[in-house]
Design an enzyme around this catalytic site. Sequence first.
Site, mmCIF file in Angstrom:
data_model
loop_
_atom_site.group_PDB
_atom_site.id
_atom_site.type_symbol
_atom_site.label_atom_id
_atom_site.label_comp_id
_atom_site.label_asym_id
_atom_site.label_seq_id
_atom_site.Cartn_x
_atom_site.Cartn_y
_atom_site.Cartn_z
ATOM 1 N N SER A 133 -27.564 10.417 1.044
ATOM 2 C CA SER A 133 -26.260 10.102 1.602
ATOM 3 C C SER A 133 -25.218 10.259 0.491
ATOM 4 C CB SER A 133 -26.271 8.690 2.181
ATOM 5 O OG SER A 133 -25.024 8.349 2.728
ATOM 6 N N TYR A 147 -16.563 13.817 6.084
ATOM 7 C CA TYR A 147 -17.768 13.797 5.264
ATOM 8 C C TYR A 147 -18.367 12.388 5.236
ATOM 9 C CZ TYR A 147 -20.800 13.954 1.181
ATOM 10 O OH TYR A 147 -21.870 13.838 0.335
ATOM 11 N N LYS A 151 -22.149 11.081 6.641
ATOM 12 C CA LYS A 151 -23.138 10.342 5.854
ATOM 13 C C LYS A 151 -23.380 8.942 6.428
ATOM 14 C CE LYS A 151 -24.189 13.494 2.878
ATOM 15 N NZ LYS A 151 -25.545 14.103 2.919
#
Length: 276
Positions: A133, A147, A151
């Site tokens: 992650s 983004y 994650k």
Amino acid sequence: MTTWLITGCSTGLGRALAQAVLAQGDNAVVTARDVSKLQDLTTEFPTTALALALDVTEQTQVDTAVQQAEDRFGAVDVLVNNAGYGYRAAIEEGDDGDVRALFDTNVFGPVAMIKAVLPGMRSRRSGAIVNISSIGARICPPGSGYYSASKAALEGLSGSLQKELKPLGISVTVVEPGAFRTDFAGRSLTQSAQAIEDYAETAGKRRKENDTMHGTQPGDPGKAAEVIIAAVEAAETPAFLLLGADAAYAYGAVEEAQRAEVDHWREQSVSTGYTE
């Protein structure tokens, strides 16, 4: 001898991990979209390294890679979902197609890999899954909303997966690295074509043309690889692992700020139930 399948091995953390795994004598299925970038690994470790072309967004390639890994080494003991990339944009600036492509790689790619290796792991009642992650999932910087969301989705999925698989002898670990000296802020970082002036002082400061971090990140990928291996091989494999002093500090700061806000609003939070 343990067999690792690692996605995204052409550079950075994936390559460092592949090198460390092979150096300690384990088997490694090393993958990248451009398999030519992995030939040095198979040259150096001809009996224990298997290099495969793999785009994790292509289901046929995923299935083929896992089958080839099992045919060559008998089983996949450790899956490391490392392949992924960054995307910078204010939320309003994000292109729908770009965002879907990001989630295809960062979320649905790992899901496809997990589903492909789990039948074998379940039959053996052993295995480890490591999902890479980012501390971005926790700190949510301006300009990295999409983004960070990708994650965070991977982390939420991993949390449930860990509870489902622990009784079957399979561990699941989420790794949150901070800034490491990889290509993440260079070749592996994309951004929206559109830049809205109103976000110049927030998301705009983190656009690639304004970002000076690339090549100066404090984290050493080689040291990170050693910690990941140690975590996988530990008697009690952690479900959550921070990597980097910056990640450890940021995690603590976010946790402290959230706790203070939760405590401030606790009375109102608990006042929302029905009263007789």
